[in-house]
Design an enzyme around this catalytic site. Structure first.
Site, PDB file in Angstrom:
ATOM      1  N   LEU A  79       0.818  -1.208   0.000  1.00 26.93           N
ATOM      2  CA  LEU A  79       0.000   0.000   0.000  1.00 26.93           C
ATOM      3  C   LEU A  79       0.856   1.264   0.000  1.00 26.93           C
ATOM      4  O   LEU A  79       2.011   1.240   0.438  1.00 26.93           O
ATOM      5  CB  LEU A  79      -0.900   0.025   1.237  1.00 26.93           C
ATOM      6  CG  LEU A  79      -2.027  -0.992   1.301  1.00 26.93           C
ATOM      7  CD1 LEU A  79      -2.722  -0.913   2.656  1.00 26.93           C
ATOM      8  CD2 LEU A  79      -3.027  -0.781   0.172  1.00 26.93           C
ATOM      9  N   SER A  80       0.267   2.352  -0.439  1.00 24.20           N
ATOM     10  CA  SER A  80       0.906   3.658  -0.327  1.00 24.20           C
ATOM     11  C   SER A  80       1.162   3.928   1.150  1.00 24.20           C
ATOM     12  O   SER A  80       0.280   3.731   1.986  1.00 24.20           O
ATOM     13  CB  SER A  80      -0.033   4.724  -0.901  1.00 24.20           C
ATOM     14  OG  SER A  80       0.513   6.000  -0.744  1.00 24.20           O
ATOM     15  N   GLY A  81       2.383   4.321   1.480  1.00 23.69           N
ATOM     16  CA  GLY A  81       2.726   4.607   2.866  1.00 23.69           C
ATOM     17  C   GLY A  81       3.232   3.417   3.652  1.00 23.69           C
ATOM     18  O   GLY A  81       3.573   3.548   4.828  1.00 23.69           O
ATOM     19  N   ALA A  82       3.305   2.252   3.025  1.00 26.24           N
ATOM     20  CA  ALA A  82       3.771   1.054   3.740  1.00 26.24           C
ATOM     21  C   ALA A  82       5.278   1.088   3.987  1.00 26.24           C
ATOM     22  O   ALA A  82       5.772   0.432   4.898  1.00 26.24           O
ATOM     23  CB  ALA A  82       3.387  -0.208   2.971  1.00 26.24           C
ATOM     24  N   GLY A  83       6.020   1.831   3.145  1.00 25.08           N
ATOM     25  CA  GLY A  83       7.466   1.927   3.322  1.00 25.08           C
ATOM     26  C   GLY A  83       8.271   1.387   2.158  1.00 25.08           C
ATOM     27  O   GLY A  83       9.482   1.180   2.280  1.00 25.08           O
ATOM     28  N   LYS A  84       7.631   1.177   1.018  1.00 26.82           N
ATOM     29  CA  LYS A  84       8.324   0.636  -0.158  1.00 26.82           C
ATOM     30  C   LYS A  84       9.491   1.519  -0.586  1.00 26.82           C
ATOM     31  O   LYS A  84      10.618   1.037  -0.725  1.00 26.82           O
ATOM     32  CB  LYS A  84       7.354   0.486  -1.346  1.00 26.82           C
ATOM     33  CG  LYS A  84       6.206  -0.445  -1.130  1.00 26.82           C
ATOM     34  CD  LYS A  84       5.245  -0.466  -2.311  1.00 26.82           C
ATOM     35  CE  LYS A  84       4.671   0.870  -2.680  1.00 26.82           C
ATOM     36  NZ  LYS A  84       3.856   1.522  -1.637  1.00 26.82           N
ATOM     37  N   SER A  85       9.215   2.791  -0.798  1.00 29.82           N
ATOM     38  CA  SER A  85      10.262   3.710  -1.267  1.00 29.82           C
ATOM     39  C   SER A  85      11.342   3.904  -0.216  1.00 29.82           C
ATOM     40  O   SER A  85      12.532   3.992  -0.547  1.00 29.82           O
ATOM     41  CB  SER A  85       9.652   5.059  -1.649  1.00 29.82           C
ATOM     42  OG  SER A  85       8.806   4.904  -2.770  1.00 29.82           O
TER      43      SER A  85
ATOM     44  N   SER B  42       1.639  -1.684  -7.440  1.00 29.65           N
ATOM     45  CA  SER B  42       1.293  -2.858  -8.258  1.00 29.65           C
ATOM     46  C   SER B  42       0.215  -3.703  -7.576  1.00 29.65           C
ATOM     47  O   SER B  42       0.498  -4.779  -7.081  1.00 29.65           O
ATOM     48  CB  SER B  42       2.525  -3.681  -8.619  1.00 29.65           C
ATOM     49  OG  SER B  42       3.561  -3.596  -7.689  1.00 29.65           O
TER      50      SER B  42
END
Length: 192
Positions: free
Chosen positions: A32-38, A105
């Site tokens: 999700l957006s904000g999960a920490g991927k980036s 994704s």
């Protein structure tokens, strides 16, 4: 007009004999957006760069702004965006680059399709509960989506299909960025 998301400085091409990684690979961060991927992908990028690996980071926001501008958020447009990212990642990996992809994704079948087409691909599920990503959201997008003000928002009004069997599952509400990077490095060295 918003500024284009910044890209990390590239590790320049290394002569073939000096490359640490001869075969390329793709590490695909999904969640999700904000999960920490980036955050995790950037920290891993910095670590691999410091070790002399040829590495690139394809961040979903930067790709959408520069390569997929004009696409919306329909299922078809999201899938097109993911396939474009995979195409670029595959080209880089073919030339010995470790490619870190940070992209929501959201659809499992599209992720399976693109990951199957990529060399040495790892799927990393970056996981945090909706309450946590909502708290992390400095722009207030989740609150707007929950109020019905933003249509097609992944995890609220559009689905996010979590991976059933990711290569690595990182619960960012339970671990630090440093712990996540160590788990990633361990997994990458296991695959060498």
């Amino acid at each position: 007009m918003s500024a284009s998301p910044s890209l990390p400085a590239s590790q320049g091409p290394l002569p073939q004999g000096e490359r640490v990684n001869k075969a390329g690979r793709v590490v695909w961060f999904t969640g999700l957006s904000g999960a920490g991927k980036s955050t995790l992908a950037t920290a891993l990028f910095e670590e691999l760069s410091a070790r002399g690996e040829a590495v690139e980071l394809l961040d979903g926001d930067a790709v959408r702004e520069n390569l997929s501008k004009g696409l919306g958020f329909s299922r078809e447009d999201r899938d097109t965006n993911v396939r474009r990212i995979a195409f670029v990642a595959g080209l880089l990996a073919k030339h010995g680059v470790t490619v870190l992809v940070s992209a929501i994704s959201p659809y499992a079948d599209t992720r399976r399709e693109v990951l199957a087409s990529l060399p040495n691909a790892l799927e990393v599920f970056v996981d945090a509960p909706l309450e946590v990503v909502t708290e992390r959201d400095v722009k207030g997008l989740y609150l707007k989506a929950l109020a019905g003000e933003i249509p097609h928002f992944t995890g609220v009004s559009d689905p996010y299909e979590a991976p059933e069997n990711p290569d690595l599952h990182l619960r960012t509400d339970r671990i630090s960025v440093e712990d996540g990077v160590q788990q990633l490095l361990g997994r990458l060295s296991d695959d060498r």
